[in-house]
Each structure stands twice: as structure tokens, then as C-alpha cells.
Scaffold this active site. Structure first.
Site, PDB file in Angstrom:
ATOM      1  N   ASP A 192       3.408  -0.867 -10.453  1.00 16.59           N
ATOM      2  CA  ASP A 192       4.604  -1.455  -9.997  1.00 16.59           C
ATOM      3  C   ASP A 192       4.202  -3.088  -9.578  1.00 16.59           C
ATOM      4  O   ASP A 192       5.168  -3.705  -8.821  1.00 16.59           O
ATOM      5  CB  ASP A 192       5.215  -1.168  -8.551  1.00 16.59           C
ATOM      6  CG  ASP A 192       6.010  -1.137  -7.367  1.00 16.59           C
ATOM      7  OD1 ASP A 192       7.343  -1.135  -8.754  1.00 16.59           O
ATOM      8  OD2 ASP A 192       6.027  -0.716  -6.483  1.00 16.59           O
ATOM      9  N   TRP A 217       2.586   3.048  -1.961  1.00 13.33           N
ATOM     10  CA  TRP A 217       1.597   3.550  -3.466  1.00 13.33           C
ATOM     11  C   TRP A 217       0.760   4.514  -3.610  1.00 13.33           C
ATOM     12  O   TRP A 217       0.527   5.310  -3.980  1.00 13.33           O
ATOM     13  CB  TRP A 217       2.707   3.307  -4.773  1.00 13.33           C
ATOM     14  CG  TRP A 217       3.556   2.865  -5.668  1.00 13.33           C
ATOM     15  CD1 TRP A 217       4.951   2.721  -4.574  1.00 13.33           C
ATOM     16  CD2 TRP A 217       3.959   3.096  -7.265  1.00 13.33           C
ATOM     17  NE1 TRP A 217       5.710   2.798  -5.233  1.00 13.33           N
ATOM     18  CE2 TRP A 217       5.688   2.904  -6.628  1.00 13.33           C
ATOM     19  CE3 TRP A 217       3.477   3.306  -8.162  1.00 13.33           C
ATOM     20  CZ2 TRP A 217       6.301   2.948  -7.600  1.00 13.33           C
ATOM     21  CZ3 TRP A 217       4.159   3.148  -8.735  1.00 13.33           C
ATOM     22  CH2 TRP A 217       5.938   2.967  -9.523  1.00 13.33           C
ATOM     23  N   LYS A 246       6.373  -0.344 -14.255  1.00 10.44           N
ATOM     24  CA  LYS A 246       7.470  -1.200 -13.538  1.00 10.44           C
ATOM     25  C   LYS A 246       8.264  -1.822 -14.546  1.00 10.44           C
ATOM     26  O   LYS A 246       7.485  -2.436 -15.224  1.00 10.44           O
ATOM     27  CB  LYS A 246       7.633  -2.168 -12.524  1.00 10.44           C
ATOM     28  CG  LYS A 246       9.303  -2.361 -11.459  1.00 10.44           C
ATOM     29  CD  LYS A 246       8.841  -3.970 -11.309  1.00 10.44           C
ATOM     30  CE  LYS A 246       8.163  -3.265  -9.524  1.00 10.44           C
ATOM     31  NZ  LYS A 246       8.788  -3.121  -8.842  1.00 10.44           N
ATOM     32  N   ASP A 250      -6.247 -11.445  -8.591  1.00 12.08           N
ATOM     33  CA  ASP A 250      -5.146 -11.524 -10.177  1.00 12.08           C
ATOM     34  C   ASP A 250      -5.722 -10.180 -11.393  1.00 12.08           C
ATOM     35  O   ASP A 250      -6.764 -10.700 -12.604  1.00 12.08           O
ATOM     36  CB  ASP A 250      -5.320 -12.302 -10.435  1.00 12.08           C
ATOM     37  CG  ASP A 250      -3.737 -13.268 -11.696  1.00 12.08           C
ATOM     38  OD1 ASP A 250      -3.633 -12.023 -12.119  1.00 12.08           O
ATOM     39  OD2 ASP A 250      -3.291 -14.357 -11.436  1.00 12.08           O
ATOM     40  N   GLY A 272       0.959  -1.029   0.317  1.00 11.34           N
ATOM     41  CA  GLY A 272      -0.391   0.339   0.032  1.00 11.34           C
ATOM     42  C   GLY A 272       0.785   1.168   0.241  1.00 11.34           C
ATOM     43  O   GLY A 272       0.196   2.250   0.706  1.00 11.34           O
TER      44      GLY A 272
END
Ligand SMILES: C[S@@+](CC[C@H](N)C(=O)[O-])C[C@H]1O[C@@H](n2cnc3c(N)ncnc32)[C@H](O)[C@@H]1O
Length: 240
Positions: A147, A85, A187, A123, A83
Site C-alpha cells: 500500500d 493493513w 496500490k 526505506d 498499521g
């Protein structure tokens, strides 16, 4: 063998067998990992400021440099656990006070409540995940963050394939939900985004850059893709 010698042997064995994989798949013994955590100023600062992860500083540094988070925005955070970010995004968009500001996050793991955020467990690669998110989002968003990282397998090619699949899915989703001029920050692994993805992003965004914030460990092959000025058309505008 004396009791203390026996204990030292047990400790040494445990140290050899309990190993933690770094983002590059390099193995660290649990003691070295703990030492690295304790000596890491970002870990200490995260603890002091109440951030749930040292990763929070990566987003702070990226946003200080590119200034994509503004009060009143709607932000999607893919791979949001634990959590950090989401906390930073919620602060910077002033989600608690500004009625328009909101963060919508998703992760495989459950995330403890964060004011100004709606957090889904699931997911992102499941077929129904984009629609579940869109239902909560309700309309176009200003920023899509990702991320997401699959746990390191220790096999660099496998890890590269996994993270590429995640970032491609995130980019595809961003193109469906972003407002005109929106931002996509994700990322990727060393070498940057895959050539085809980069080509696609350059068509959809005015600027596409790579950045490695100082909080990203030097021994980690991660880097971040920062795409700004979305010029495509989201599916929300198709519907209207
Ligand atoms: C590096 S952590 C994110 C840290 C987070 N940004 C923070 O500041 O706390 C990567 C996260 O991606 C999540 N993740 C990996 N694959 C995912 C997937 N397919 N769907 C949703 N989340 C995923 C993992 O569960 C993990 O929590």
C-alpha cells in the site's frame, strides 16, 4: 477591530494557509479535511474497531472479494504504517494463535507493535531493504501486499512516476519471495499498472486484475492490482 473579529481573521488566514494534500494532490483546508474525517463512516468504524487507519477497510474489502488471506499464512506488508493493513492481515491469518501465521511489515515510519507481526523501519527502495526483509521472512511467503504511497507532490506526473517506481520494486520483490500460487496485491494509480509491468505480471501470474474497493475514496486516483497464482520461481527455492 474587536477581539472576536481579530480572532476570526486569524482563523480565516490560518484556514487559507494550512492546507492538506489529498492523494490526488488536491489541496483541502485543514478545516475541510477535519470535516471530511469526522463525516467519514470508515474513519468512525476504524476508531470503533480499533484499526489504526481507515485503509484497513480497503484490505478487508479486497480480501472479502478475492479471499487471499488464510489462517497460517506468511504475509509481507510493504508501506505498513500506521498499521491498519497489518492488523487486518494478522487477524485473518490468525497470527496470534496459528504458529505458522506471521506478518512482516516495513515502512519509513515506525509502527507501534502489533501481535503476530514483525515490523521493520526503513526505506523499501534502499538497496539493502529486500535482503533485510528476506532475512526476517526466512522462506517463501503466501502474499505480498503493497500500500506504499509517496506523499502527494501536487504534480500528477511526478506522483505517477513515484508510485510506479514503488509498485515495480514491490512486484520485483514479490517475484523473489512468493510461493507457487502466491498473491501480489498493490496500490497503483488511475489507469492501472504501467503497460510493461502489467505484461511482466501476466507472465508471472495466472490472473491479474484491477479493483477499487468501496473504502477507496472516489476522489482518489488509487486503485489496486490483484495478481494471483504466482507461477514463477522464488529465490528461496533456487537456494534449496
Ligand atoms: C497509505 S500509507 C499505508 C497505510 C497502511 N496500509 C495502513 O493500513 O495503515 C502509505 C505508506 O507507505 C509508506 N512508504 C512510502 N514510500 C515508502 C518506501 N520507499 N519505503 C517504505 N515505506 C514507504 C509511507 O511511509 C506510508 O506510511
Amino acid at each position: 477591530m474587536s477581539q472576536s473579529k481579530k480572532w476570526k481573521t486569524v482563523q480565516a488566514k490560518r484556514d487559507k494557509t494550512v492546507r492538506v494534500k489529498t492523494a490526488r494532490g488536491r489541496k483541502l483546508s485543514s478545516t475541510r479535511w477535519l470535516q471530511r474525517q469526522l463525516n467519514d463512516p470508515y474513519v468512525q468504524e476504524a476508531h470503533r474497531k480499533g484499526y489504526r487507519s481507515r485503509a484497513a477497510f480497503k484490505l478487508i474489502e479486497l480480501d472479502d472479494r478475492f479471499e487471499f488471506l488464510k489462517p497460517g499464512q506468511k504475509v509481507v506488508d510493504l508501506g505498513c504504517a500506521p498499521g491498519g493493513w497489518t492488523q487486518v492481515a494478522a487477524e485473518r491469518i490468525d497470527a496470534e494463535k496459528n504458529p505458522n501465521g506471521h506478518v512482516i511489515g516495513i515502512d519509513l515510519q515506525e509502527v507501534e507493535e502489533i501481535p503476530g507481526a514483525t515490523l521493520l523501519v526503513g526505506d523499501f527502495m534502499d538497496n539493502d531493504a529486500p535482503d533485510r526483509l528476506k532475512e526476517v521472512i526466512g522462506g517463501p511467503v503466501d502474499v505480498v501486499l503493497s500500500d506504499m504511497a509517496a506523499s502527494a507532490s501536487g504534480h500528477p506526473q511526478t506522483d505517477h512516476i513515484r508510485i510506479t517506481a514503488l509498485v515495480e520494486a514491490a512486484a520485483y520483490f514479490a517475484e523473489e519471495v512468493l510461493k507457487p500460487n502466491g498473491w501480489f496485491v498493490a496500490k497503483v494509480l488511475a489507469g492501472g499498472a504501467d503497460a510493461d509491468l502489467l505484461k511482466q505480471l501476466k507472465l508471472q501470474f495466472q490472473t491479474v486484475r484491477h479493483a477499487k474497493p468501496p473504502a477507496s475514496r472516489k476522489d482518489s486516483s488509487e486503485t489496486y492490482l490483484v495478481a494471483s497464482g504466482f507461477r514463477g520461481k522464488n529465490t528461496f527455492s533456487d537456494a534449496s
